[in-house]
Design an enzyme around this catalytic site. Structure first.
Site, short mmCIF file in Angstrom:
data_model
loop_
_atom_site.label_atom_id
_atom_site.label_comp_id
_atom_site.label_asym_id
_atom_site.label_seq_id
_atom_site.Cartn_x
_atom_site.Cartn_y
_atom_site.Cartn_z
CE LYS A 53 -3.90 -2.28 2.12
NZ LYS A 53 -4.46 -2.81 3.36
CD GLN A 97 -3.49 -4.45 6.51
OE1 GLN A 97 -3.35 -3.49 5.76
NE2 GLN A 97 -4.13 -5.55 6.13
CG ASP A 120 -10.23 -0.23 4.79
OD1 ASP A 120 -10.08 -0.54 3.59
OD2 ASP A 120 -9.57 -0.74 5.72
#
Ligand code: NDP
Length: 294
Positions: A53, A97, A120
């Site tokens: 990422k 994460q 997200d």
């Protein structure tokens, strides 16, 4: 023989367009989108995801901020880190994460992210907005699936989509996105009766189950488009590990019109959609028009 849907190439094209859009934002508005990723602990798979990422964020010209915290981090300390990033004007997107260590309540931390920076799309307010059909930040993997389907089929209106899997990160949000595209949506799961027959009625069949090669070729309607979200590590006969999806790829290729491979299908789309969400978030936070080329 079905067409293989090349998610890797599609994602590369998206990143290229995002890179141009970022350059435009920097030149015209002095706005450099920034993405912060928080990793708690040393899960090797998570470390790889976070590294990828960060690398791709920098490659499209965005600012990348990485915060690695020890596995025994207290929930209060993680919440303090999130609050600091919420306040930081250089950060437009925040991603935590997952999974988090057991001592931390995942939902509490996710809902502490500023709704506008929740790239997200897991914050309850973004989930609610998606459900209500309002502009939101939608989860990345489902968005990636939708983009591949639109590229393959164009208008999705009236298609019967069967989504196998009802998780909060894939199955449910993808079902809502497909509904917004005017598909007729069936959501199947572990209690669905005669799953094979349900799948056979699909014009669009999505597998997000987490069981290696579970959906067989004879579960697929001839001419259907198959999106395989699954990522399963299996041992091949030689003893080497390899990745397979939730669909029997060889079987699907004989029946379907188009199929996403694993790897190289949905997987690469997830980070590309994360970068797109970061760009959208930055534009919205600064009330700047979203660049046309996306
Ligand atoms: P979850 O384990 O959270 O959900 C799995 C879903 O599949 C559940 O709804 C479950 O039903 C259903 N299911 C499980 N077994 C069966 C069965 N035998 N028959 C019918 N339905 C079944 O998984 P995720 O949604 O998080 O992930 C799904 C897959 O996608 C995994 O392989 C994961 O690795 C992959 N993935 C890939 C991503 C990418 O970037 N490409 C991103 C995220 C996930 P029930 O609710 O009834 O238990």
């Amino acid at each position: 023989m079905a067409t293989v849907i090349d998610g890797k190439a599609f994602a590369a094209g998206m990143r290229q367009r995002i890179r141009q859009a970022v350059a435009q934002l920097v030149a015209q508005h002095a706005l450099k989108p920034g993405l912060a990723v928080i990793l708690v602990g040393e899960n090797p798979a998570s470390q790889v995801y976070v590294r990828n990422k960060g690398k791709q964020t920098v490659e499209v010209g965005m600012a990348s901020f990485q915060h690695t915290l020890p596995a025994d981090t207290k929930e209060a300390d993680l919440l303090a880190q999130v609050a600091q990033l919420n306040r930081d004007p250089a950060v437009h997107g925040i991603l935590i994460q997952l999974p988090l260590p057991a001592q931390i309540e995942q939902a509490k931390v996710i809902n502490a992210i500023s709704v506008e920076k929740d790239v997200d799309g897991f914050h309850l307010q973004n989930v609610g907005k998606l459900c209500a059909g309002e502009p939101s930040l939608a989860p990345c993997t489902p968005t990636g699936c939708l983009l591949l389907l639109k590229q393959q089929l164009g208008d999705l209106a009236g298609k019967h989509a069967v989504v196998v899997g009802r998780s909060n990160i894939v199955g449910k949000p993808l079902s809502l996105l497909l509904l917004q595209e005017n598909c007729t949506v069936t959501i199947a799961h572990s209690r669905t009766r005669d799953l094979a027959a349900v799948c056979r009625r699909a014009d669009i069949l999505v597998a997000a189950v987490g069981v290696a090669e579970m959906l067989k070729g004879d579960w697929i309607q001839p001419g259907a488009v198959v999106i395989d979200v699954g990522i399963n590590r299996v041992q091949s006969e030689g003893g080497n590990a390899r990745l397979v999806g939730d669909v029997d790829f060889a079987g699907a290729m004989k029946v379907a019109a188009a199929v996403t491979p694993v790897p190289g299908g949905v997987g690469p789309m997830t980070i590309a959609c994360l970068l797109q969400n970061t760009l959208l978030a930055a534009c919205r936070q600064h009330a700047v028009e979203i660049p046309q080329n996306l």
